[in-house]
Design a protein around this motif. Structure first.
Motif, PDB file in Angstrom:
ATOM      1  N   THR A 215       0.834  -1.201   0.000  1.00 56.07           N
ATOM      2  CA  THR A 215       0.000   0.000   0.000  1.00 56.07           C
ATOM      3  C   THR A 215       0.868   1.250   0.000  1.00 56.07           C
ATOM      4  OG1 THR A 215      -0.113   0.140   2.418  1.00 56.07           O
ATOM      5  CG2 THR A 215      -1.793  -1.211   1.320  1.00 56.07           C
ATOM      6  N   PRO A 216       0.360   2.342  -0.573  1.00 58.33           N
ATOM      7  CA  PRO A 216       1.115   3.600  -0.524  1.00 58.33           C
ATOM      8  C   PRO A 216       1.459   4.022   0.900  1.00 58.33           C
ATOM      9  CG  PRO A 216      -0.676   3.763  -2.110  1.00 58.33           C
ATOM     10  CD  PRO A 216      -0.860   2.457  -1.389  1.00 58.33           C
ATOM     11  N   ALA A 217       0.557   3.734   1.842  1.00 58.60           N
ATOM     12  CA  ALA A 217       0.833   4.105   3.236  1.00 58.60           C
ATOM     13  C   ALA A 217       2.030   3.339   3.788  1.00 58.60           C
ATOM     14  CB  ALA A 217      -0.404   3.851   4.101  1.00 58.60           C
ATOM     15  N   ALA A 218       2.144   2.052   3.442  1.00 60.01           N
ATOM     16  CA  ALA A 218       3.273   1.259   3.924  1.00 60.01           C
ATOM     17  C   ALA A 218       4.579   1.750   3.305  1.00 60.01           C
ATOM     18  CB  ALA A 218       3.045  -0.218   3.609  1.00 60.01           C
ATOM     19  N   LEU A 219       4.554   2.116   2.036  1.00 58.65           N
ATOM     20  CA  LEU A 219       5.754   2.642   1.390  1.00 58.65           C
ATOM     21  C   LEU A 219       6.136   3.998   1.974  1.00 58.65           C
ATOM     22  CD1 LEU A 219       5.020   1.641  -2.311  1.00 58.65           C
ATOM     23  CD2 LEU A 219       6.669   0.582  -0.747  1.00 58.65           C
ATOM     24  N   ALA A 220       5.130   4.817   2.288  1.00 63.88           N
ATOM     25  CA  ALA A 220       5.407   6.109   2.918  1.00 63.88           C
ATOM     26  C   ALA A 220       6.022   5.913   4.305  1.00 63.88           C
ATOM     27  CB  ALA A 220       4.134   6.937   3.017  1.00 63.88           C
ATOM     28  N   ALA A 221       5.526   4.911   5.043  1.00 67.48           N
ATOM     29  CA  ALA A 221       6.089   4.612   6.362  1.00 67.48           C
ATOM     30  C   ALA A 221       7.535   4.161   6.246  1.00 67.48           C
ATOM     31  CB  ALA A 221       5.251   3.544   7.054  1.00 67.48           C
ATOM     32  N   LEU A 222       7.834   3.385   5.194  1.00 66.40           N
ATOM     33  CA  LEU A 222       9.213   2.966   4.966  1.00 66.40           C
ATOM     34  C   LEU A 222      10.105   4.180   4.721  1.00 66.40           C
ATOM     35  CD1 LEU A 222      11.264   0.659   4.519  1.00 66.40           C
ATOM     36  CD2 LEU A 222      10.595   0.669   2.107  1.00 66.40           C
ATOM     37  N   PRO A 321       9.211  -3.019   4.785  1.00 66.34           N
ATOM     38  CA  PRO A 321       7.944  -2.967   5.523  1.00 66.34           C
ATOM     39  C   PRO A 321       7.735  -4.297   6.265  1.00 66.34           C
ATOM     40  CG  PRO A 321       7.644  -2.240   3.254  1.00 66.34           C
ATOM     41  CD  PRO A 321       9.010  -2.861   3.333  1.00 66.34           C
ATOM     42  N   ALA A 322       7.043  -4.255   7.379  1.00 68.02           N
ATOM     43  CA  ALA A 322       6.738  -5.481   8.117  1.00 68.02           C
ATOM     44  C   ALA A 322       5.510  -6.186   7.559  1.00 68.02           C
ATOM     45  CB  ALA A 322       6.524  -5.173   9.594  1.00 68.02           C
ATOM     46  N   ALA A 323       4.650  -5.440   6.888  1.00 65.34           N
ATOM     47  CA  ALA A 323       3.436  -5.989   6.287  1.00 65.34           C
ATOM     48  C   ALA A 323       3.067  -5.088   5.113  1.00 65.34           C
ATOM     49  CB  ALA A 323       2.295  -6.055   7.302  1.00 65.34           C
ATOM     50  N   PRO A 324       2.284  -5.596   4.166  1.00 63.77           N
ATOM     51  CA  PRO A 324       1.938  -4.782   2.988  1.00 63.77           C
ATOM     52  C   PRO A 324       1.070  -3.569   3.294  1.00 63.77           C
ATOM     53  CG  PRO A 324       1.639  -7.116   2.526  1.00 63.77           C
ATOM     54  CD  PRO A 324       1.859  -6.986   4.002  1.00 63.77           C
ATOM     55  N   PRO A 363      -1.857   1.072  13.017  1.00 64.62           N
ATOM     56  CA  PRO A 363      -0.416   1.288  12.849  1.00 64.62           C
ATOM     57  C   PRO A 363       0.149   0.584  11.624  1.00 64.62           C
ATOM     58  CG  PRO A 363      -0.824  -0.308  14.575  1.00 64.62           C
ATOM     59  CD  PRO A 363      -2.168   0.231  14.179  1.00 64.62           C
ATOM     60  N   LEU A 364       1.308   1.045  11.223  1.00 61.11           N
ATOM     61  CA  LEU A 364       2.104   0.426  10.171  1.00 61.11           C
ATOM     62  C   LEU A 364       3.444   0.044  10.774  1.00 61.11           C
ATOM     63  CD1 LEU A 364       1.192   3.035   7.469  1.00 61.11           C
ATOM     64  CD2 LEU A 364       0.636   0.594   7.299  1.00 61.11           C
ATOM     65  N   GLY A 365       3.947  -1.114  10.375  1.00 58.82           N
ATOM     66  CA  GLY A 365       5.181  -1.602  10.968  1.00 58.82           C
ATOM     67  C   GLY A 365       6.330  -1.649   9.990  1.00 58.82           C
ATOM     68  N   LEU A 366       7.545  -1.520  10.528  1.00 59.11           N
ATOM     69  CA  LEU A 366       8.770  -1.713   9.773  1.00 59.11           C
ATOM     70  C   LEU A 366       9.462  -2.969  10.273  1.00 59.11           C
ATOM     71  CD1 LEU A 366      10.151   1.931   9.702  1.00 59.11           C
ATOM     72  CD2 LEU A 366       8.821   0.758   7.945  1.00 59.11           C
TER      73      LEU A 366
END
Length: 391
Positions: A215-222, A321-324, A363-366
């Motif tokens: 997801t764009p959010a996961a890539l942004a978190a990365l 990322p820890a998850a997509p 939350p989003l994980g790394l």
């Protein structure tokens, strides 16, 4: 469960993280001066705890209490920690999810298969909890519930007292909200030597897009995580997509399918009504896999382990990322583990931790991936990545 619900049992009515809770009157430290004295913990219900039944997330209503602790539980008790109960697992730590809900939003999954352990920690019910990972069973729940999840190097934690689903892959790990607690638990279970982490660690960054949709959010978190690491003095190198990642992913699934079928065959034969259809289907599929293919997969795995060490061994850690994406809606699926399974196959230690600077409701994980058997260095590096890890 006790006849009169304890405060913990009442708190758990909506989350359903526990499959068994001990009588609070029996939850007493055996070593009040030990290094883990005062800390409470839960145990995933594929690990034995003396005087508590082990039901593996399956239909075993008449299961008798275990006669002894799993080795890891015994070590934690010896260090003064207090076990308060067994946490929900997907059936035999595979795919059929349990009833546990994500404490951050009850309409979403907490991930699997260590769902109960992650939810209990995220809800503040215990200081830490034991989980296991064969594919992504710790990294995903930690990411989805906004806590820390640590999967040690393969073989680093003794597995006596664990139901072995996959002998080549199963690894015991632990969750906490506090990095210092993870380090204390690691010292007890692994006896980690002191490691000096470089002041400017080298970290390779893999976005994981070649393994599936992110997801764009996961890539942004990365990207936020990368920026934070650079501000802390880390040297980052953006790595191109590695075609062998998909091969690692496929190999992990093949080896897991073969081994789990043979592990669960005796259970299916003795108690066919105890298992859900998705588990039975996996057993049938795995039993059809030829032994010659399995030995070829294992030989290829050993080749890849050496190749990846040669190519990436100069990094102090890798970052993905820890998850997509965030925890999916609903409880029927525990989410995708594609970003975790290659590292489970290689046996490298991994740590899931909340991405810095988040504003999202879920939350989003790394995922930090360390060098094999450099677990202490990985825990040290975690303190650079997220303020939450320094709690």
């Amino acid at each position: 469960m006790t006849a009169n619900p304890s405060p913990l049992a009442k708190q758990d009515q909506s989350i359903q993280a526990w499959s068994w809770l001990a009588d609070p009157a029996t939850c007493i430290s055996t070593n009040p001066s030990g290094p883990l004295a005062g800390l409470s913990f839960g145990v995933k219900d594929v690990l034995d705890v003396q005087s508590m039944p082990t039901r593996y997330g399956a239909h075993f209503p008449d299961a008798l209490p275990a006669e002894r602790d799993a080795a890891c539980v015994a070590l934690l008790r010896r260090a003064g920690a207090i076990v308060v109960g067994k946490t929900v697992t997907a059936e035999f730590a595979y795919a059929a999810p349990g009833p546990t809900r994500n404490p951050l939003n009850l309409d979403h999954t907490p991930g699997g298969s260590s769902s109960g352990s992650a939810a209990a920690v995220a809800a503040g019910m215990v200081d830490f909890a034991l989980g296991t990972q064969t594919g992504g069973s710790m990294m995903r729940p930690a990411a989805f519930t906004g806590i820390l999840g640590f999967k040690p190097s393969f073989g680093a934690v003794h597995r006596s007292g664990l139901f072995l689903l996959c002998d080549s892959l199963d690894t015991i790990g632990y969750f906490s909200r506090d990095l210092s607690v993870l380090r204390r638990v690691a010292t007890v279970l692994q006896g980690l030597p002191e490691v000096r982490v470089p002041s400017a660690p080298r970290i390779g960054v893999l976005d994981g897009k070649d393994l599936g949709p992110i997801t764009p959010a996961a890539l942004a978190a990365l990207e936020q995580g990368c920026q934070h690491l650079e501000e802390q003095g880390a040297q980052l190198e953006r790595l191109p997509a590695d075609p062998q990642l998909k091969e690692l992913l496929i190999l992990q699934g093949q080896i897991m399918g073969y081994e789990m079928a043979r592990s669960l065959l005796p259970v299916w034969q003795a108690s066919p009504d105890a298992l859900r259809p998705v588990t039975v289907h996996a057993i049938k599929q795995g039993l059809d896999m030829p032994a010659a293919d399995y030995h070829a997969w294992q030989a290829r795995r050993r080749q890849l382990e050496q190749e990846w060490q040669d190519r990436y061994g100069h990094f102090d850690a890798l970052l993905t990322p820890a998850a997509p994406g965030p925890a999916p809606y609903g409880l029927d699926s525990t989410g995708s583990s594609v970003l975790n399974r290659p590292w489970s196959l290689l046996g490298w230690p991994t740590l899931s931790l909340p991405a810095p600077g988040q504003n999202s409701p879920l939350p989003l994980g790394l995922q930090l991936i360390g060098q094999p058997h450099q677990d202490n260095a990985l825990l040290d590096l975690a303190s650079l990545l997220s303020p939450a890890a320094q709690a």
